[in-house]
Design a protein around this motif. Structure first.
Motif, mmCIF file in Angstrom:
data_model
loop_
_atom_site.group_PDB
_atom_site.id
_atom_site.type_symbol
_atom_site.label_atom_id
_atom_site.label_comp_id
_atom_site.label_asym_id
_atom_site.label_seq_id
_atom_site.Cartn_x
_atom_site.Cartn_y
_atom_site.Cartn_z
ATOM 1 N N THR A 297 0.689 -1.213 -0.020
ATOM 2 C CA THR A 297 0.093 -0.170 -0.052
ATOM 3 C C THR A 297 1.010 1.301 0.164
ATOM 4 O OG1 THR A 297 -1.765 -1.008 0.866
ATOM 5 C CG2 THR A 297 -1.733 1.320 1.426
ATOM 6 N N SER A 298 1.873 1.161 0.742
ATOM 7 C CA SER A 298 2.833 2.427 0.686
ATOM 8 C C SER A 298 3.331 2.573 -0.683
ATOM 9 C CB SER A 298 3.976 2.270 1.611
ATOM 10 O OG SER A 298 3.499 2.173 3.159
ATOM 11 N N SER A 342 6.987 3.978 4.491
ATOM 12 C CA SER A 342 6.649 2.725 5.256
ATOM 13 C C SER A 342 5.906 3.093 6.653
ATOM 14 C CB SER A 342 7.874 2.062 5.661
ATOM 15 O OG SER A 342 7.624 0.830 6.581
ATOM 16 N N GLN A 343 4.618 2.600 6.381
ATOM 17 C CA GLN A 343 3.885 2.565 7.567
ATOM 18 C C GLN A 343 4.513 2.217 9.065
ATOM 19 O OE1 GLN A 343 1.991 1.702 11.088
ATOM 20 N NE2 GLN A 343 2.409 -0.173 9.762
ATOM 21 N N SER A 344 4.901 1.182 9.036
ATOM 22 C CA SER A 344 5.726 0.583 10.132
ATOM 23 C C SER A 344 7.218 1.011 10.450
ATOM 24 C CB SER A 344 5.884 -1.009 10.026
ATOM 25 O OG SER A 344 6.489 -1.231 9.008
ATOM 26 N N THR A 347 9.623 -2.451 7.564
ATOM 27 C CA THR A 347 9.799 -3.134 6.421
ATOM 28 C C THR A 347 11.077 -3.534 5.966
ATOM 29 O OG1 THR A 347 7.691 -2.528 5.844
ATOM 30 C CG2 THR A 347 8.993 -3.541 4.085
ATOM 31 N N ALA A 395 -3.675 -2.188 5.321
ATOM 32 C CA ALA A 395 -3.481 -0.667 5.692
ATOM 33 C C ALA A 395 -4.747 0.184 5.169
ATOM 34 C CB ALA A 395 -2.120 -0.253 5.111
ATOM 35 N N GLU A 483 -6.168 -9.037 -0.612
ATOM 36 C CA GLU A 483 -5.508 -9.547 0.826
ATOM 37 C C GLU A 483 -6.514 -9.885 1.812
ATOM 38 O OE1 GLU A 483 -3.029 -6.912 2.602
ATOM 39 O OE2 GLU A 483 -4.282 -5.111 2.273
HETATM 40 O O1 M6R Z 1 4.817 -0.962 7.024
HETATM 41 P P1 M6R Z 1 4.911 -0.790 5.224
HETATM 42 O O2 M6R Z 1 4.132 0.554 4.904
HETATM 43 O O3 M6R Z 1 6.286 -0.535 4.879
HETATM 44 O O4 M6R Z 1 4.318 -2.173 4.951
HETATM 45 C C1 M6R Z 1 4.407 -2.195 3.498
HETATM 46 C C2 M6R Z 1 3.174 -3.315 3.143
HETATM 47 O O5 M6R Z 1 3.899 -4.455 3.593
HETATM 48 C C3 M6R Z 1 2.064 -3.108 3.273
HETATM 49 O O6 M6R Z 1 1.379 -2.016 2.852
HETATM 50 C C4 M6R Z 1 0.901 -4.320 2.797
HETATM 51 O O7 M6R Z 1 0.958 -4.437 1.486
HETATM 52 C C5 M6R Z 1 -0.304 -4.324 3.349
HETATM 53 N N1 M6R Z 1 -0.867 -5.526 3.858
HETATM 54 C C6 M6R Z 1 -1.329 -3.748 2.357
HETATM 55 O O8 M6R Z 1 -2.637 -3.393 3.031
#
Ligand code: M6R
Length: 603
Positions: A297-298, A342-344, A347, A395, A483
């Motif tokens: 998603t990012s 990156s949300q987290s 990654t 996400a 997903e």
């Molecule tokens: O934490 P991040 O944004 O780096 O994560 C990236 C992907 O693993 C994350 O967006 C994944 O595709 C989600 N499950 C989407 O909903």
């Protein structure tokens, strides 16, 4: 990608570990376990279950385990299937040392052979078990010293928690590559993969950096480098309330997070400030090349960001999957900037690609949601989204917040470069301020979207189409659906459909068309007619007042009108809701879909 927790303090460790594991379950959920040093006889008791944390809880229901120090783990299998034997914690042969681990030990086969030759017997197929035996093999009489020695032997990415009956007053935490934070309590301390795991007990944290080892006792925390030097670290305080990690009356975290978006978009607009971004704007302003890299998603947010940065700041942008960028022959000069989203902030693909680019001389920026995450500490500059924890694996709220941050950043850049006028800047900003209430409006269509979901939930394939800045939204809609519902879905630029995917269209194929009334409307309108001419079922996301689209669509979800560049922040919302409803109607576990983990800390 596996969640670990450790507790030492005045309470019984068992409920603290189980609570923490529930909060970490989004990281992996195929099996779980705890190890506790029993209060009276000081032996390590290990209990594990295949399945989710609730299975472990049920298993522990009548067991009276009491101890003030322990470790917990929720697993996302990498080496070996989800079985009791492969579940963590893993314990050394004599039962004196217990380990939890998140990550991958790349040289475990080599280490395993050495240990087998010395007579160690393995119970699992995991890479982790070698760490437990290594600790026992090397034990010097001091758990911390032993950790320095063990760390020298391990290759790969890991966050490890260790307890031992030899020294039942301490937990040792080791970090390299995978996240590990220390929660600072009063007469108690914690280690964990992520903040929500211990938010019930403390809001003060230390984030370990790669190559650091923590010695955690009930009343003290000391941090060292792997060569034994003491490191002084500044704790940070989080302001989140524990309720952010609860469902607050919603059925699922994903549903709650979708409905939180008016607030998280608003908070991200408020949290963004020109003064905080000044240095990074200066860095990008002079860039000869800007890469944006991300995953999942990012990555889709990055694709939208490219449109904005090129439009408002006239800087050419290249977007790449982090896992691809890392291994290609990228061109990095002294004015190259790489922005990782990156949300987290954990990654592995994104982190390591950025670290490589940094080594080669690029300036680096991260856009993350998790304060104190590895990426935020490894890049030259950091930009935040203000969403609080996102627990659902899919996400949602962090995507729209990433969009807001990227838009604001693009506008700042444009102002700095003089490529947009102050009047335009203010106009767009004012339109952005209206987005949260427009999102509220879309969320109020939940019943209508659920009914549509009901009509299409049995389809085996979906196509998502969008044009220009809404094309990445088509990709995101398809990703969301596949997903969590496991329905095959593909996102395509609408204009590209006639070059292949049109062959798939028949009366059974739902085609979701992202068709707001922007300057590409006429184009996508024609594409929708092409779908209709082949008897496809058309589900349109369109702008309020557009009655024309009704004539060629089987379903229309209306969104409020906004200016062209802001549509992606609105058009994605009905797609999130549609996926959520299809998946729940199909009885899928939307918060913990099969095979996925929230944070992918392996390559
Ligand atoms: O934490 P991040 O944004 O780096 O994560 C990236 C992907 O693993 C994350 O967006 C994944 O595709 C989600 N499950 C989407 O909903």
């Amino acid at each position: 990608m596996c969640g670990i927790i450790g507790y030492i303090g005045k309470r019984n460790a068992v409920p603290v570990l189980l609570y923490g594991l529930q909060r970490l379950e989004y990281r992996g959920y195929d099996s779980a376990g705890i190890a506790v040093i029993e209060k009276t006889d000081k032996k390590i008791i290990v209990e594990k279950q295949v399945g989710k944390i609730k299975d472990l809880q049920e298993h522990l229901w009548n067991k009276k385990i009491e101890g003030h120090i322990g470790l917990g783990h929720t697993r996302w299998a990498t080496h070996g299937e989800p079985t009791i034997e492969n579940a963590h914690p893993h314990t050394s042969q004599k039962g004196t040392i217990s380990i939890v681990h998140n990550g991958i030990i790349e040289n475990y086969l080599e280490l395993k052979k050495e240990l087998l030759d010395k007579g160690y017997r393995f119970k699992s197929e995991t890479d982790t078990e070698v760490i437990a035996h290594l600790f026992e093999d090397i034990y010097t009489g001091d758990l911390l010293d032993t950790a320095f020695e063990v760390a020298k032997k391990l290759k790969g990415a890991y966050a490890i928690g260790v307890i031992s009956t030899y020294e039942p007053d301490r937990i040792v935490g080791i970090k390299k590559g995978s996240p590990l934070i220390i929660g600072l309590g009063k007469d108690e301390n914690f280690i964990a993969s992520d903040i929500p795991a211990v938010l019930e007990y403390t809001k003060d944290f230390i984030a370990l950096d790669d190559g650091e080892i923590a010695l955690v006792k009930r009343d003290s925390v000391e941090i060292f480098t792997t060569d034994g030097k003491k490191v002084e670290k500044n704790p940070f305080h989080v302001t989140w309330d524990v309720s952010v990690a609860e469902k607050a009356g919603y059925k699922h975290f994903m549903q709650k997070e979708i409905h939180e978006q008016p607030r998280t978009i608003g908070d991200t607009i408020t949290g963004f400030s020109s003064s905080k971004t000044k240095n990074m704007v200066d860095t990008v302003k002079n860039a000869d090349r800007l890469y944006i890299i991300a995953c999942g998603t990012s990555y889709h947010a990055a694709l939208v960001g490219k449109f904005w940065i090129e439009k408002f700041a006239k800087i050419p942008v290249e977007v790449d999957y982090a896992s691809e960028y890392r291994y290609r022959d990228r061109i990095i000069g002294k004015n190259t900037v790489v922005l990782g989203i990156s949300q987290s902030g954990e990654t592995a693909d994104t982190r390591f690609a950025l670290l490589d680019a940094k080594k080669e001389g690029a300036k680096t920026i991260s856009l993350v949601n998790v304060v104190g995450s590895s990426l935020s500490r490894e890049t030259d500059h950091v930009l935040y989204t203000y969403c609080g924890p996102e627990i659902g694996v899919a996400a949602t709220k962090t995507f729209t917040a990433q969009l807001v941050s990227l838009l604001l950043f693009a506008l700042e850049l444009g102002m700095k470069k003089g490529t947009i006028s102050f009047r335009d800047y203010e106009y767009i900003h004012n339109q952005l301020l209206q987005i949260p209430s427009k999102v509220e409006n879309i969320l109020s269509k939940d019943d209508q979207i659920k009914e549509i979901a009901h009509r299409y939930m049995s389809a085996s394939d979906f196509l998502f189409l969008g044009r220009n800045i809404n094309y990445p939204i088509a990709l995101e809609g398809a990703l969301k659906l596949k997903e969590i519902s496991y329905i095959h879905a593909e996102g395509y630029p609408a204009g590209e459909m006639k070059h292949g995917p049109i062959a798939l269209i028949d009366e059974k194929m739902p085609v979701v068309c992202v068709a707001p009334k922007d300057r590409f409307y006429e184009k996508i309108f024609s594409n929708i007619q092409e779908v209709k001419a082949r008897k496809g079922k058309v589900l349109s996301v369109a702008t309020e007042g557009d009655s024309q689209i009704k004539q060629i669509s089987d379903e229309v979800i209306y969104i409020p009108q906004t200016i062209d560049p802001l549509y992606p922040i609105l058009t994605v919302i009905p797609l999130q809701m549609l996926s959520y409803h299809i998946a729940t109607l199909l009885g899928k576990d939307v918060d913990q879909p099969r095979n996925l983990a929230k944070t992918v800390t392996v390559e």
